[in-house]
Motif scaffolding. Structure first.
Motif, short mmCIF file in Angstrom:
data_model
loop_
_atom_site.label_atom_id
_atom_site.label_comp_id
_atom_site.label_asym_id
_atom_site.label_seq_id
_atom_site.Cartn_x
_atom_site.Cartn_y
_atom_site.Cartn_z
N SER A 296 0.84 -1.20 0.00
CA SER A 296 0.00 0.00 0.00
C SER A 296 0.88 1.25 0.00
N TYR A 297 1.95 1.24 0.77
CA TYR A 297 2.88 2.38 0.80
C TYR A 297 3.59 2.54 -0.53
N LEU A 298 4.11 1.45 -1.08
CA LEU A 298 4.89 1.54 -2.33
C LEU A 298 4.04 1.93 -3.53
N LEU A 301 -0.70 4.53 -1.69
CA LEU A 301 -1.98 4.60 -0.99
C LEU A 301 -1.82 5.19 0.41
N ILE A 302 -0.70 4.91 1.07
CA ILE A 302 -0.46 5.44 2.41
C ILE A 302 0.95 6.01 2.48
N SER A 303 1.24 6.71 3.57
CA SER A 303 2.56 7.33 3.73
C SER A 303 3.57 6.34 4.30
N GLU A 304 4.83 6.67 4.15
CA GLU A 304 5.88 5.83 4.73
C GLU A 304 5.76 5.80 6.25
N SER A 305 5.39 6.92 6.86
CA SER A 305 5.28 6.97 8.32
C SER A 305 4.16 6.04 8.81
N ASP A 306 3.06 5.96 8.07
CA ASP A 306 1.99 5.04 8.47
C ASP A 306 2.44 3.58 8.33
N PHE A 307 3.18 3.28 7.28
CA PHE A 307 3.71 1.93 7.14
C PHE A 307 4.61 1.58 8.32
N ASN A 308 5.53 2.49 8.65
CA ASN A 308 6.45 2.24 9.76
C ASN A 308 5.69 2.10 11.07
N ARG A 309 4.64 2.88 11.21
CA ARG A 309 3.83 2.84 12.43
C ARG A 309 3.17 1.47 12.59
N VAL A 310 2.63 0.95 11.50
CA VAL A 310 1.98 -0.36 11.54
C VAL A 310 2.99 -1.45 11.87
N ALA A 311 4.14 -1.43 11.18
CA ALA A 311 5.16 -2.44 11.43
C ALA A 311 5.64 -2.39 12.87
N GLN A 312 5.76 -1.18 13.42
CA GLN A 312 6.25 -1.03 14.79
C GLN A 312 5.29 -1.63 15.81
N LEU A 353 -6.43 -3.77 0.55
CA LEU A 353 -5.29 -3.00 1.05
C LEU A 353 -5.86 -1.92 1.96
N ILE A 354 -5.07 -0.94 2.34
CA ILE A 354 -5.60 0.21 3.10
C ILE A 354 -5.17 1.51 2.43
N SER A 355 -6.05 2.51 2.47
CA SER A 355 -5.71 3.83 1.96
C SER A 355 -5.49 4.81 3.12
N ASP A 356 -5.69 4.34 4.33
CA ASP A 356 -5.44 5.09 5.56
C ASP A 356 -5.59 4.10 6.69
N ILE A 357 -5.08 4.40 7.84
CA ILE A 357 -5.31 3.52 8.98
C ILE A 357 -6.78 3.59 9.35
N GLY A 358 -7.45 2.44 9.29
CA GLY A 358 -8.87 2.37 9.55
C GLY A 358 -9.74 2.43 8.32
N LYS A 359 -9.10 2.43 7.13
CA LYS A 359 -9.88 2.57 5.89
C LYS A 359 -9.39 1.55 4.85
N SER A 368 3.35 -7.73 -9.52
CA SER A 368 4.24 -8.73 -8.89
C SER A 368 5.59 -8.14 -8.52
N ASP A 369 6.15 -7.31 -9.39
CA ASP A 369 7.45 -6.70 -9.10
C ASP A 369 7.36 -5.79 -7.88
N LYS A 370 6.27 -5.04 -7.80
CA LYS A 370 6.08 -4.14 -6.67
C LYS A 370 5.86 -4.93 -5.37
N MET A 371 5.16 -6.06 -5.49
CA MET A 371 4.95 -6.89 -4.30
C MET A 371 6.26 -7.51 -3.84
N MET A 372 7.12 -7.86 -4.80
CA MET A 372 8.43 -8.40 -4.43
C MET A 372 9.25 -7.32 -3.73
#
Length: 387
Positions: A296-298, A301-312, A353-359, A368-372
């Motif tokens: 979703s980040y790549l 759809l979402i920001s890098e900070s939101d991706f990092n937030r979820v992973a954390q 996927l998500i376009s925002d946290i909660g959405k 496939s390349d992007k998923m890799m």
């Protein structure tokens, strides 16, 4: 040429209840007896199916069940307690399904009797499938014993076993008569099983409820440290949202192609298969969710900070996000899970996927390349945390 058509529409109402209690088979706890007495005022025949992991962790359970049914014998008839193998292995093939069907046949469990299944999500899935195909549907009461089954898998209307090497290839939609969550069963869980089910809570939070995500984010360390009060609320809210989706989502039996509650599951199902089910379902779901959030980040759809937030959040709870993928061939095999997911759904591919946290945000194609690239990103982050 004359043609005639007869057409009728009909609706079937379902009453769908989830109870929360503790010490269910303590003789002072009348919940179970009252529930069966409500169904029928005369004695009801019961076949208990018990996960062997649960019976080992709670050595007095079988004795307590028998004693409880004896105390309330005016409306409970305990025929037998069948012990079945726990874990995903119980869903592979027909052995354990046949074990339950034998019990249903041997003890004359009919459509006005009950199978009462006590165990983790895999055992509940398998026993529900056996009950659903016996006599075209024997009633079932689910008593889930893990975090994941209490907040997610036992709350749904699905039952299944694995076949042809594919997750949940055989299955039914058959709502249980009731679900009973007993918090005492959680106390003996291994740490892996304690945190595993939180992945499903994060799943519904990420696609439906930002405030719930923020609650889990704030309490991530408490959840990892086995704070019961925090876990009980997490289970309650996750189960509540799951049931709301079933009742009001418009597609409880999944006739369409969109399945938002399977967010992160296309990769999870394939990972379970690829690791010969050494990964817990929730562990695989955690990896699958973070992978799809990275995608979703790549894709913007979402920001890098939101991706990092979820992973954390996942890492703070205690999840290992690293994918056990060591070659491009294994990566291609993982990506085959997308096609298998489409086949399982039927119709066109729909990945949540998500376009925002909660959405949530559904897409119908995956690059496939992007998923890799997303997988490499997740592994890079998990490796840096491990150093």
């Amino acid at each position: 040429m004359m043609m005639k058509t007869i057409e009728q529409n009909f609706q079937v109402a379902y009453r769908y209840r989830l109870f929360f209690t503790e010490n269910l088979f303590d003789q002072k706890n009348t919940l179970f007896s009252d529930l069966l007495n409500e169904y029928k005022s005369e004695p009801v025949k019961l076949l208990f199916v018990v996960d062997n992991g649960v019976s080992e962790a709670h050595p007095d359970l079988l004795k307590n069940i028998a004693s409880y049914c004896d105390v309330y014998k005016d409306n409970l008839v305990h025929t037998q307690s069948v012990i079945v193998q726990g874990g995903e292995a119980c869903k592979n093939g027909e052995e354990h399904v046949n074990q339950i069907l034998d019990g249903i046949n041997d003890y004359a469990i009919c459509r006005h009797s009950f199978v009462v299944v006590i165990g983790g999500g895999a055992v509940i899935d398998m026993a529900g499938y056996a009950a659903a195909i016996a006599h075209r549907g024997v009633k079932i009461i689910r008593i889930p014993t893990t975090v994941l089954s209490q907040n997610d898998s036992a709350v749904g209307v699905k039952n299944s076993v694995n076949y042809f090497g594919k997750k949940n290839f055989l299955g039914t939609f058959a709502p249980p008569y009731a679900i009973i969550n007993d918090s005492n069963f959680l106390e003996t869980l291994e740490q892996r099983d304690w945190i595993s089910g939180v992945a499903e809570a994060l799943k519904v939070a990420l696609i439906k409820d930002k405030k719930f995500f923020e609650y889990i984010e704030k309490n991530a360390l408490k959840l990892g440290e086995r704070d019961m009060q925090t876990m009980q609320y997490t289970i309650y809210r996750c189960a509540e949202m799951h049931m709301e989706h079933i009742a009001t989502g418009g597609d409880p039996f999944e006739s369409g192609s969109s399945r938002p509650l399977d967010f992160g599951h296309w990769a999870a199902h394939k990972l379970e298969q690829m690791t010969n089910y050494q990964l817990r379902h929730g562990e695989a779901v955690a990896k699958g969710i973070v992978l799809d959030v990275a995608y979703s980040y790549l894709t913007g759809l979402i920001s890098e900070s939101d991706f990092n937030r979820v992973a954390q959040v996942f890492e703070n709870i205690g999840f290992d996000l690293h994918f056990p993928i060591s070659s491009k061939e294994e990566m291609k095999r993982l990506l085959k899970g997308i096609q298998e997911f489409r086949e399982h759904l039927g119709g066109k591919l729909t990945i949540t996927l998500i376009s925002d946290i909660g959405k949530k945000h559904d897409v119908h194609e995956i690059d496939s390349d992007k998923m890799m690239e997303a997988l490499y990103l997740v592994n890079k982050i998990s490796e840096s945390k491990a150093v």
